[in-house]
Motif scaffolding. Structure first.
Motif, short mmCIF file in Angstrom:
data_model
loop_
_atom_site.label_atom_id
_atom_site.label_comp_id
_atom_site.label_asym_id
_atom_site.label_seq_id
_atom_site.Cartn_x
_atom_site.Cartn_y
_atom_site.Cartn_z
N LYS A 1 12.48 0.48 26.67
CA LYS A 1 12.04 -0.90 26.90
C LYS A 1 10.52 -0.99 26.78
N GLU A 2 9.82 -0.04 27.41
CA GLU A 2 8.36 -0.02 27.27
C GLU A 2 7.98 0.20 25.81
N GLY A 3 8.71 1.08 25.13
CA GLY A 3 8.44 1.36 23.72
C GLY A 3 8.60 0.14 22.85
N ALA A 4 9.64 -0.66 23.11
CA ALA A 4 9.86 -1.88 22.33
C ALA A 4 8.71 -2.86 22.53
N LEU A 5 8.23 -2.98 23.76
CA LEU A 5 7.09 -3.86 24.04
C LEU A 5 5.83 -3.35 23.34
N LEU A 6 5.58 -2.05 23.42
CA LEU A 6 4.40 -1.47 22.78
C LEU A 6 4.47 -1.60 21.26
N PHE A 7 5.66 -1.34 20.69
CA PHE A 7 5.82 -1.47 19.24
C PHE A 7 5.54 -2.91 18.82
N GLY A 8 6.11 -3.87 19.56
CA GLY A 8 5.87 -5.28 19.25
C GLY A 8 4.40 -5.65 19.33
N ALA A 9 3.72 -5.11 20.32
CA ALA A 9 2.30 -5.46 20.53
C ALA A 9 1.37 -4.78 19.54
N TYR A 10 1.64 -3.53 19.17
CA TYR A 10 0.67 -2.76 18.41
C TYR A 10 1.11 -2.33 17.01
N CYS A 11 2.39 -2.37 16.70
CA CYS A 11 2.85 -1.80 15.44
C CYS A 11 3.52 -2.80 14.50
N ALA A 12 4.23 -3.78 15.08
CA ALA A 12 5.06 -4.69 14.28
C ALA A 12 4.24 -5.50 13.27
N SER A 13 3.00 -5.82 13.57
CA SER A 13 2.22 -6.63 12.63
C SER A 13 2.00 -5.89 11.31
N CYS A 14 1.95 -4.57 11.33
CA CYS A 14 1.77 -3.79 10.09
C CYS A 14 3.08 -3.22 9.55
N HIS A 15 3.95 -2.76 10.45
CA HIS A 15 5.18 -2.09 10.02
C HIS A 15 6.40 -3.01 10.04
N PRO B 1 8.58 -6.24 12.36
CA PRO B 1 9.26 -6.23 13.65
C PRO B 1 10.51 -5.34 13.69
N LYS B 2 11.11 -5.12 12.54
CA LYS B 2 12.29 -4.25 12.46
C LYS B 2 11.97 -2.99 11.66
N GLY B 3 10.68 -2.69 11.52
CA GLY B 3 10.27 -1.48 10.81
C GLY B 3 10.47 -1.55 9.32
N GLU B 4 10.62 -2.76 8.79
CA GLU B 4 10.90 -2.93 7.37
C GLU B 4 9.68 -2.71 6.48
N GLY B 5 8.52 -2.63 7.09
CA GLY B 5 7.29 -2.42 6.33
C GLY B 5 6.65 -3.73 5.94
N LYS B 6 5.37 -3.76 6.04
CA LYS B 6 4.55 -4.89 5.61
C LYS B 6 3.30 -4.28 5.00
N GLU B 7 2.17 -4.45 5.68
CA GLU B 7 0.93 -3.80 5.26
C GLU B 7 1.08 -2.28 5.39
N GLY B 8 1.75 -1.83 6.44
CA GLY B 8 2.04 -0.41 6.64
C GLY B 8 3.41 -0.07 6.08
N PRO B 9 3.68 1.21 5.87
CA PRO B 9 4.97 1.61 5.29
C PRO B 9 6.14 1.31 6.21
N ALA C 1 0.84 -1.20 0.00
CA ALA C 1 0.00 0.00 0.00
C ALA C 1 0.87 1.24 0.00
N PHE C 2 0.39 2.29 -0.62
CA PHE C 2 1.15 3.53 -0.76
C PHE C 2 0.37 4.65 -0.09
N PRO C 3 0.85 5.16 1.05
CA PRO C 3 0.09 6.21 1.73
C PRO C 3 -0.06 7.46 0.86
N SER C 4 -1.17 8.11 1.00
CA SER C 4 -1.47 9.30 0.22
C SER C 4 -0.79 10.53 0.80
#
Length: 175
Positions: free
Chosen positions: A83-97, A99-107, A6-9
């Motif tokens: 440390k809290e940020g890494a846990l939060l990113f893993g829980a809420y962001c990694a599935s789309c972006h 785990p290493k921010g490489e992009g998936k469904e999200g940029p 997907a390409f964000p507008s």
């Protein structure tokens, strides 16, 4: 197109509400390596600074004339808990972006040009507000699958990602 991420507008009003003209200018000039956004101001025959300014003005018009944010904070002000940020990113962001921010469904967020040009305010506000018309819901409000995140959590979620730019702007983080 099938198989393409997907390409964000760039004309999304939620994006333009948090993106400064300096950020837009740097993006047009330098592009986004690894994405479909080429550099338009770094090569012979590219756009001149005044032409890039016209592109930025046009992009603002595409978004309905959304004005740039009035951000008086320093570029790097977040002092969240990595440390809290890494846990939060893993829980809420990694599935789309990723785990290493490489992009998936999200940029991809692990992009040195993005990280170099984006202020902490841009990043935290994007997480807080989300983007209409995309899968990126704002995290300041709860959804059916997750709680709302507090201000300190919104800041912490971004802290470990700053390490992807070589630790610049991350105070005391080795995540």
């Amino acid at each position: 197109y099938p198989g393409m991420p997907a390409f964000p507008s760039i004309g999304n009003p939620d994006f333009l509400a948090v993106a400064s003209d300096a950020f837009l200018t740097a993006t047009v000039r330098g592009g986004r390596p690894g994405r479909r956004m080429p550099a338009w101001g770094e090569k012979d025959g590219g756009l001149r600074p005044d032409e890039i300014a016209q592109v930025v003005a046009h992009v603002r018009q595409l978004g309905g004339g959304v004005k740039p944010p009035d951000d008086r904070k320093p570029r790097r002000w977040v002092e969240g808990d990595p440390k809290e940020g890494a846990l939060l990113f893993g829980a809420y962001c990694a599935s789309c972006h990723g785990p290493k921010g490489e992009g998936k469904e999200g940029p991809a967020l692990n992009n040195k040009v993005l990280l170099a040009n984006a202020t902490d305010t841009y990043l935290v506000e994007t997480i807080r507000r989300g983007r209409r018309g995309t899968e990126m819901e704002g995290f300041a409000n709860p959804s059916t699958v997750r709680p709302a995140l507090a201000g300190t959590e919104l800041e912490s979620i971004w802290t470990p990602l700053r390490t992807w730019e070589g630790g610049q702007g991350v105070r005391g983080s080795s995540v």
